[in-house]
Scaffold this motif. Sequence first.
Motif, PDB file in Angstrom:
ATOM      1  N   GLY A   8      25.519  48.603  53.600  1.00 41.22           N
ATOM      2  CA  GLY A   8      25.929  49.779  54.230  1.00 41.22           C
ATOM      3  C   GLY A   8      26.589  49.733  55.685  1.00 41.22           C
ATOM      4  O   GLY A   8      27.602  50.048  55.970  1.00 41.22           O
ATOM      5  N   ALA A   9      25.758  48.566  56.353  1.00 39.22           N
ATOM      6  CA  ALA A   9      26.388  48.482  57.561  1.00 39.22           C
ATOM      7  C   ALA A   9      27.973  47.708  57.577  1.00 39.22           C
ATOM      8  O   ALA A   9      28.746  47.705  58.449  1.00 39.22           O
ATOM      9  CB  ALA A   9      25.552  47.566  58.550  1.00 39.22           C
ATOM     10  N   ALA A  10      28.131  46.666  56.398  1.00 38.99           N
ATOM     11  CA  ALA A  10      29.139  46.076  56.242  1.00 38.99           C
ATOM     12  C   ALA A  10      30.527  46.720  55.768  1.00 38.99           C
ATOM     13  O   ALA A  10      31.627  46.263  55.907  1.00 38.99           O
ATOM     14  CB  ALA A  10      28.986  44.963  55.413  1.00 38.99           C
ATOM     15  N   ALA A  11      30.182  47.899  55.346  1.00 42.95           N
ATOM     16  CA  ALA A  11      31.372  48.784  54.972  1.00 42.95           C
ATOM     17  C   ALA A  11      32.302  49.338  55.818  1.00 42.95           C
ATOM     18  O   ALA A  11      31.823  49.500  56.785  1.00 42.95           O
ATOM     19  CB  ALA A  11      30.569  49.909  53.965  1.00 42.95           C
ATOM     20  N   GLY A  12      33.549  49.140  55.546  1.00 43.87           N
ATOM     21  CA  GLY A  12      34.394  49.508  56.587  1.00 43.87           C
ATOM     22  C   GLY A  12      35.699  50.148  55.749  1.00 43.87           C
ATOM     23  O   GLY A  12      35.860  50.527  54.884  1.00 43.87           O
ATOM     24  N   PRO A  13      36.892  50.413  56.792  1.00 43.45           N
ATOM     25  CA  PRO A  13      38.138  51.040  56.348  1.00 43.45           C
ATOM     26  C   PRO A  13      38.720  50.348  54.991  1.00 43.45           C
ATOM     27  O   PRO A  13      39.696  50.803  54.621  1.00 43.45           O
ATOM     28  CB  PRO A  13      39.012  51.037  57.591  1.00 43.45           C
ATOM     29  CG  PRO A  13      38.433  50.099  58.476  1.00 43.45           C
ATOM     30  CD  PRO A  13      36.961  50.083  58.173  1.00 43.45           C
ATOM     31  N   LEU A  14      38.332  48.906  54.980  1.00 39.35           N
ATOM     32  CA  LEU A  14      38.843  48.235  53.698  1.00 39.35           C
ATOM     33  C   LEU A  14      38.201  48.240  52.563  1.00 39.35           C
ATOM     34  O   LEU A  14      38.475  48.195  51.329  1.00 39.35           O
ATOM     35  CB  LEU A  14      39.365  46.831  54.229  1.00 39.35           C
ATOM     36  CG  LEU A  14      40.299  46.761  55.340  1.00 39.35           C
ATOM     37  CD1 LEU A  14      40.245  45.133  55.696  1.00 39.35           C
ATOM     38  CD2 LEU A  14      41.552  47.242  54.986  1.00 39.35           C
ATOM     39  N   THR A  15      36.837  48.843  52.429  1.00 39.27           N
ATOM     40  CA  THR A  15      36.004  48.880  51.464  1.00 39.27           C
ATOM     41  C   THR A  15      36.336  50.160  50.673  1.00 39.27           C
ATOM     42  O   THR A  15      36.118  51.308  50.902  1.00 39.27           O
ATOM     43  CB  THR A  15      34.598  49.247  51.986  1.00 39.27           C
ATOM     44  OG1 THR A  15      34.254  48.133  52.847  1.00 39.27           O
ATOM     45  CG2 THR A  15      33.564  48.837  50.759  1.00 39.27           C
ATOM     46  N   ALA A  16      36.442  49.625  49.344  1.00 37.83           N
ATOM     47  CA  ALA A  16      36.712  50.702  48.341  1.00 37.83           C
ATOM     48  C   ALA A  16      35.498  51.074  47.386  1.00 37.83           C
ATOM     49  O   ALA A  16      35.459  52.330  47.113  1.00 37.83           O
ATOM     50  CB  ALA A  16      37.720  50.044  47.301  1.00 37.83           C
TER      51      ALA A  16
END
Length: 413
Positions: free
Chosen positions: A169-177
């Motif tokens: 959850g914390a690692a998800a960002g604007p590049l995560t599909a």
Amino acid sequence: MSDTAAVPGGATVSDPEGLAARAASLDAADPLAAVRDRFVLDDATVYLDGNSLGALTAGVLPRLADVVTREWGELRIRSWEESGWWTAPERIGDRIAPLVGAAPGQIVVGDSTSVNVFKALVAAVRMAPAGRTEILVDAATFPTDGYIAAAAARLTGHTVRPVPAAEIGAAAGPLTAAALVNHVDYRTGRLHDLAGTTAALHAAGALAVWDLCHSAGALPVALDADGVDLAVGCTYKYLNGGPGSPAYLYVRRELQPRFDSPLPGWNSHAEPFGMAPGYEPAQGAPRGRVGTPEILSLLALDAALDAWDGVTTEGVRAKSLGLTDFFLDCTAVLVPAGRVESVTPAAHAERGSQVSLRCAGAAEVMRELTARGVVGDFRRPDVLRFGFTPLYTRYADALRAARVLADVIEGTA
């Protein structure tokens, strides 16, 4: 767990004899005790491998005998309509739905877990916002999920980034599909935060795909309430569907019109018997179908699900925690100090329905346990894995397993 275990009524025990009284008391008070009679089991074996292959239910053999002799043998092709074969994937999906917190019309049963992971993950990536280039994967995932994620990434032009499940959850960002996460770690039995991780992924604009193989049927799952996008699970573990029984695919209702399967078979066509050269997807859960349903194994699963009549996942969870607590207490009292170490979390909120013990010489220990009638399994390099299926495992079984484990460990000293 401590060497002193609480006994119903307020007493404590720190001696092996007291554990037997505790087991008897817990079994006598078990509201699920009678459900064991719905399974084909014997008292000669303690079966603690239901997290790999669930026990046979008593209703499967007569149901399959009827399917083979009457539905196939007499009705033959008429059974696709008259016996309900054609609609079985959705009908049985609706039977599984309450066990994973889903409303009807969102689950289809068919194909293997691996195939359904592939369908779900590729479809999730295709539904993600444009410009997203990565797929997050549980770093400790079951190998097949990792293999499938890599294949999905190659197909869609994405990259895979392994991340510890608790940090996805914390690692998800604007590049995560999208992210593919195991609800329960197959090796350690650690239970991950489905609701919190899903919410964090959504906050980052990504989709959540969950693997429920080691949680469905062992603890409550709330797919609808927690906003899960897609989920997959097998049916041969805690759902007792039998070896190789078909897996299931959940697609949240709001996403079904956008679900673009990478395996558009004739069974998921809007008009399967129209034989049109062009593909037009069906509406709703049938979009997750591919080819002809696996009727014999599918209907064996249907019969196996009868074991859940009158059973709640909350009641199953309560007994699961009771069994695993008790087994940990028993091993603390009986097994020589320092010879095994639990890698399963002690906290209930972080524990599935298994206990994994790190042990020197684990492969040989498990072989000897099996020879003595206690069946668990071994995971390399040094983990003994014991699965507790609340529908048929007794507290007396947990105690016997701990006693035999102690004898084996002492014999390898």
